[in-house]
Design an enzyme around this catalytic site. Structure first.
Site: not given
Length: 414
Positions: A268, A308, A334-335
């Site tokens: 990261r 997260y 669609c969430e």
């Protein structure tokens, strides 16, 4: 005002390649890698880029050109390293579930080391190495039971986590591994989590691991390297991230006169702030309780906010003299959980470009085809030049493996 990536305006990239689009800065990648090399220079470390953070071949190739090693967790990631010109001899194979096929692939490729995480894995690597008539270079990943003080999904150094061998069992596990005729013990490894914003857990883990190093040496098992994993966090919002120089000084002091090669596995912190996700506004929807800015990027492109509840800074690419609004930045999936940012104050309207910052790590690498959406294209910018490093997926490519099965069924039926 218009936002740029290095010397290239983002609207030019959107016009050339469409949206959603991952955009990476090559100079930011280089700077992040060299920051590690400089901070730890006194220890002459092997910096192994964690491929899981972003496995794009061009990014791997760039790090290889800088002299990077690689940290992998699958045979697929090893294949990517090799395809991009990475050096297997500078590659560490981590991961809790290595298959026999993956172990064989890695042994034949000549990886630097296997980080073993359980007794059954010790047995499996011994079995494969014996069958191939090879000696496997190995270390054990030890779980130091240190709280990384990060999101529980990316904390990996506690007793309750699936990773590594328990600290209390470490000496016994090393002696067991030392009895295997086709294993050569060369190191010790730990990795306590990701996106760490506090230096103290990293230092504590190093202290505990070095106690084991000395205990093993006293019992005749002398190690060549110390692998401290990755985990150093980046700034997404207002985090105070660890100072690499201070971390390096602490590690150098702890290692002291021990003759240990230091290995680091950053992911990261090498790519996170080097990449952004460029997206276009489809609609602005005003509601009684909540406003929504609908964009063409979604949780399938950038999973971190949904998974997260992670924060990514979002801003308009071009400043406009229009009223601001407070809204959720959402995608077309669609969430209800398909959001990229919540309660953001922003000035934008239909057709505008927005930039989602700090998306270089665990963005494209975690993308999916949910709702039959094609995965985004990716671009690498170098000064005033830019090039496509991943074509936008097509529906034909997305369906190819399934269409082949349907066609085979049809042929068999005929």
């Amino acid at each position: 005002m218009t936002l740029f990536c290095e010397q290239v305006p983002y609207p030019r990239l959107a016009e050339a390649f469409g949206t959603p689009l991952y955009v990476y800065s090559q100079s930011a990648l280089t700077e992040a890698f060299e920051h590690y090399q400089t901070a730890f220079a006194a220890l002459n470390p092997l910096v192994c880029y964690a491929v899981k953070a972003n496995g794009n071949l061009s990014i791997i190739k760039h790090f290889a050109s800088l002299g990077s090693g690689f940290d992998i967790v699958s045979g697929g990631e090893l294949a990517r390293v090799l395809a991009a010109g990475g050096d297997a001899a500078k590659t560490i194979f981590s991961g809790v579930g290595k298959s026999e096929a993956e172990i064989e692939f890695a042994l034949n490729a000549g990886v630097k080391c296997f980080n073993m995480e359980s007794i059954p894995e010790i047995d499996r690597i011994q079995k494969v190495a014996a069958r191939l008539g090879k000696t496997a270079p190995v270390s054990l990943r030890i779980n130091p039971d240190v709280d990384a003080k990060t999101h529980p999904y990316i904390s990996t150094g506690l007793k309750a986590n699936k990773f590594g061998i328990a600290y209390a069992d470490a000496l016994e596990a090393y002696h067991y591994a030392a009895q295997q005729p086709n294993l050569k013990i060369i190191g010790i490894d730990c990795h306590i989590g990701s996106q760490l914003t506090d230096l103290s857990p990293l230092v504590e883990a190093c202290e505990r691991i070095l106690i084991l190093v000395d205990a093993l040496a006293a019992e005749g098992i002398v190690l060549e390297h110390l692998d401290l994993g990755g985990g150093v966090g980046i700034v997404y919002q207002d985090e105070n991230v660890p100072d690499l120089g201070a971390y390096a000084q602490a590690v150098q002091k702890l290692i002291g006169t021990r003759r240990l090669k230091l290995i680091l596995e950053p992911g990261r912190s090498l790519v996170g702030n080097a990449g952004s996700l460029l997206t276009r506004v489809e609609f602005v929807k005003y509601g009684e309780e909540k406003n929504f800015v609908m964009v063409d990027a979604a949780m399938n492109d950038l999973m971190r906010p949904a998974l997260y509840d992670a924060y990514h800074h979002i801003e308009a690419v071009e400043t406009k003299d229009i009223a601001t609004l407070t809204a959720n930045i959402v995608g077309p999936i669609c969430e209800t959980g398909d959001f990229l940012g919540k309660d953001r104050t922003i000035a934008c309207e239909e057709g505008d470009l927005l930039l989602i910052r700090s998306a270089g790590a665990y963005g494209a690498s975690m993308a999916s085809n949910y709702n039959a959406r094609n995965r985004a294209a990716e671009v690498l910018v170098d000064g005033n030049e830019y090039r496509l490093i991943r074509r936008r997926e097509t529906l034909e490519q997305q369906m190819a493996n399934e269409l082949a099965c349907l066609q085979a069924e049809h042929q068999n039926a005929v």
